[in-house]
Design an enzyme around this catalytic site. Structure first.
Site, mmCIF file in Angstrom:
data_model
loop_
_atom_site.group_PDB
_atom_site.id
_atom_site.type_symbol
_atom_site.label_atom_id
_atom_site.label_comp_id
_atom_site.label_asym_id
_atom_site.label_seq_id
_atom_site.Cartn_x
_atom_site.Cartn_y
_atom_site.Cartn_z
ATOM 1 N N CYS A 46 0.818 -1.216 0.000
ATOM 2 C CA CYS A 46 0.000 0.000 0.000
ATOM 3 C C CYS A 46 0.851 1.265 0.000
ATOM 4 O O CYS A 46 0.516 2.263 -0.646
ATOM 5 C CB CYS A 46 -0.949 -0.003 1.192
ATOM 6 S SG CYS A 46 -0.121 -0.196 2.791
ATOM 7 N N HIS B 286 -1.844 0.601 7.171
ATOM 8 C CA HIS B 286 -2.181 0.836 5.769
ATOM 9 C C HIS B 286 -1.789 2.250 5.371
ATOM 10 O O HIS B 286 -1.631 3.137 6.214
ATOM 11 C CB HIS B 286 -3.692 0.635 5.587
ATOM 12 C CG HIS B 286 -4.145 0.504 4.170
ATOM 13 N ND1 HIS B 286 -3.487 -0.272 3.247
ATOM 14 C CD2 HIS B 286 -5.204 1.060 3.502
ATOM 15 C CE1 HIS B 286 -4.124 -0.208 2.081
ATOM 16 N NE2 HIS B 286 -5.157 0.600 2.219
ATOM 17 N N ASN C 289 -8.270 4.579 -2.259
ATOM 18 C CA ASN C 289 -7.639 3.373 -1.736
ATOM 19 C C ASN C 289 -6.960 2.624 -2.887
ATOM 20 O O ASN C 289 -7.077 3.013 -4.059
ATOM 21 C CB ASN C 289 -8.682 2.494 -1.040
ATOM 22 C CG ASN C 289 -8.066 1.589 0.015
ATOM 23 O OD1 ASN C 289 -6.856 1.435 0.088
ATOM 24 N ND2 ASN C 289 -8.900 0.967 0.822
#
Length: 438
Positions: A70, A362, A383
């Site tokens: 991520c 994250h 995202n």
């Protein structure tokens, strides 16, 4: 035995539960629907509409698949937003596989050096155990991606596309970590036998060559140069032949990554101080991980300023808390588990960090904010979980979730005050390898 759980105590526990007449009703609901469905707060959805007073046009989302990359995806999002705006290529994507490749090599090199440096410590040493527990993980920090970009540049996604092993890193990660732990045994034994520095470095170079071979087989060969060929949103054709990844970055992106500061909200430690996390640096001689620790309201003000200026924001967070993945909702009041179980579950942000409940799990990208009477109410989040989650991959984050579960944002220096810049340029206080921000 003292404090043994006796039958009498168990009978008392059972009796106390049976005396609460509402428990069977709640029990049936939870058993059938699960904890999250049974505790979801229906009032949250009505306030998390997807209208934002400030909203950047950032195109399609990317997809990290079954990997922990991520931090790479969010960094590449920031860079592609710059590129897309300048060259009118809305859905352009940089290669995350390229950054992943060089991170594996650099991180292995760093691991070997740490093993050599700590060879005289007992295996039970806490710092040594930290490195052995995760020799070359997927996870990372913004500065780690920045360090790779500064040294190796970037390439378009079609020049070094995703592979099976980048979409699902499990198999390669297991093999690489096994390799590195085995190498740690070898390097420690050589050091204990009195090997010279030259002998240790020669062995290290040999081992690193084997890691390079493994990574090439699993991920592909990174290009030394390539032809950059594309059509912009007006269908105009462009080509730039025989360009290196660093030349490509300088010419088409040109973002000075040293012009950014990672601003953190870590209330378990004093504010208005600079901290470093040397245990997670991934490039020897490269960019170091530092955090300017400020109160949460400062983070919000800085984020709003940068969004108003038209630039998206990398941010580190604990996405696994109070999150509805399918619908893309983030709100601290989303699940009322305390009411469901009838127990107290509240902790301050500092307490969660100190007692290991908090986790910077994250990284995502802020692309919008809704200001009501000058105050932040909710945020738009890009995202990297593909278009099947949220609204085509975009999440909406309540302001209370920012307070509770956002830990880091990456901000241009020009938005910091003079006092904040002075702190950002000061000598940092090193954090332990096991600090909550790690």
């Amino acid at each position: 035995m003292k404090n043994e759980l006796s039958k009498e105590m168990i009978d008392n526990l059972r009796r106390r539960v049976e005396e609460q007449h509402e428990v069977p009703v709640v029990q049936r609901a939870v058993i059938k629907n699960g904890v999250y469905n049974a505790s979801e707060n229906d009032k949250v959805r009505s306030k998390l509409n997807r209208t934002f007073s400030i909203e950047l046009d950032t195109g399609k989302v990317s997809n990290q698949r079954h990997s922990g990359r991520c931090w790479i995806f969010s960094t590449m999002n920031i860079l592609r937003h710059h590129f897309s705006n300048q060259y009118e290529v809305k859905d352009f994507e940089f290669s995350q596989a390229y950054i992943y490749f060089w991170d594996k090599i650099e991180r292995a090199n760093m691991f070997y050096q740490r093993i050599i440096d700590l060879a005289d410590r007992e295996l039970e040493d806490r710092e040594l155990q930290f490195y052995l527990n995760s020799p070359n993980s997927d996870g990372g920090q913004w500065a780690m991606a920045a360090a790779i970009v500064q040294k190796y540049g970037v390439v378009p996604n079609d020049v070094m596309p995703e592979t099976f092993n980048t979409k699902d890193t499990t198999g390669f990660a297991n093999a690489l970590n096994l390799k590195l732990r085995r190498d740690a045994i070898q390097l420690r034994q050589m050091k204990h036998r009195g090997a010279s520095e030259a002998e240790l470095q020669a062995e290290r170079e040999l081992l690193l060559g084997q890691v390079y071979q493994m990574t090439t087989i699993a991920v592909g060969t990174p290009p030394e140069s390539f032809d950059f060929e594309y059509k912009d949103d007006n269908q105009k054709y462009h080509i730039d032949r025989n360009i290196t990844p660093l030349e490509f970055y300088d010419k088409y992106v040109g973002v000075d990554l040293d012009d950014y500061v990672v601003v953190t909200n870590s209330p378990d430690k004093p504010f208005n101080q600079l901290y470093s996390l040397p245990s997670q640096d991934n490039v020897i001689g490269g960019k170091e991980i530092t955090f300017l620790n400020l109160p949460i309201q400062n983070l919000k003000e800085l984020a709003v300023d940068q969004l108003k200026d038209g630039e998206s924001i990398w941010f580190g967070n604990d996405v696994l808390e109070q999150m509805n993945r399918k619908d893309g909702l983030l709100d601290s009041e989303l699940y009322k588990q305390d009411e469901l179980f009838g127990v107290a579950l509240d902790m301050t942000k500092a307490e969660r960090m100190l007692y290991r409940q908090a986790n910077v799990s994250h990284a995502m990208t802020l692309t919008g904010v809704d200001l009501i009477d000058g105050k932040t109410s909710k945020w738009k989040v890009e995202n990297s979980w593909g278009e099947q989650n949220g609204d085509k991959g975009y999440f909406v984050m309540a302001d209370n979730w920012f307070d509770d579960y956002v830990y880091e944002i990456v901000i241009q220096r020009k938005f910091l005050t003079k006092e904040q810049l002075e702190i950002a340029d000061s000598t940092p206080t090193p954090l332990k390898a096991w600090d909550a921000l790690a």
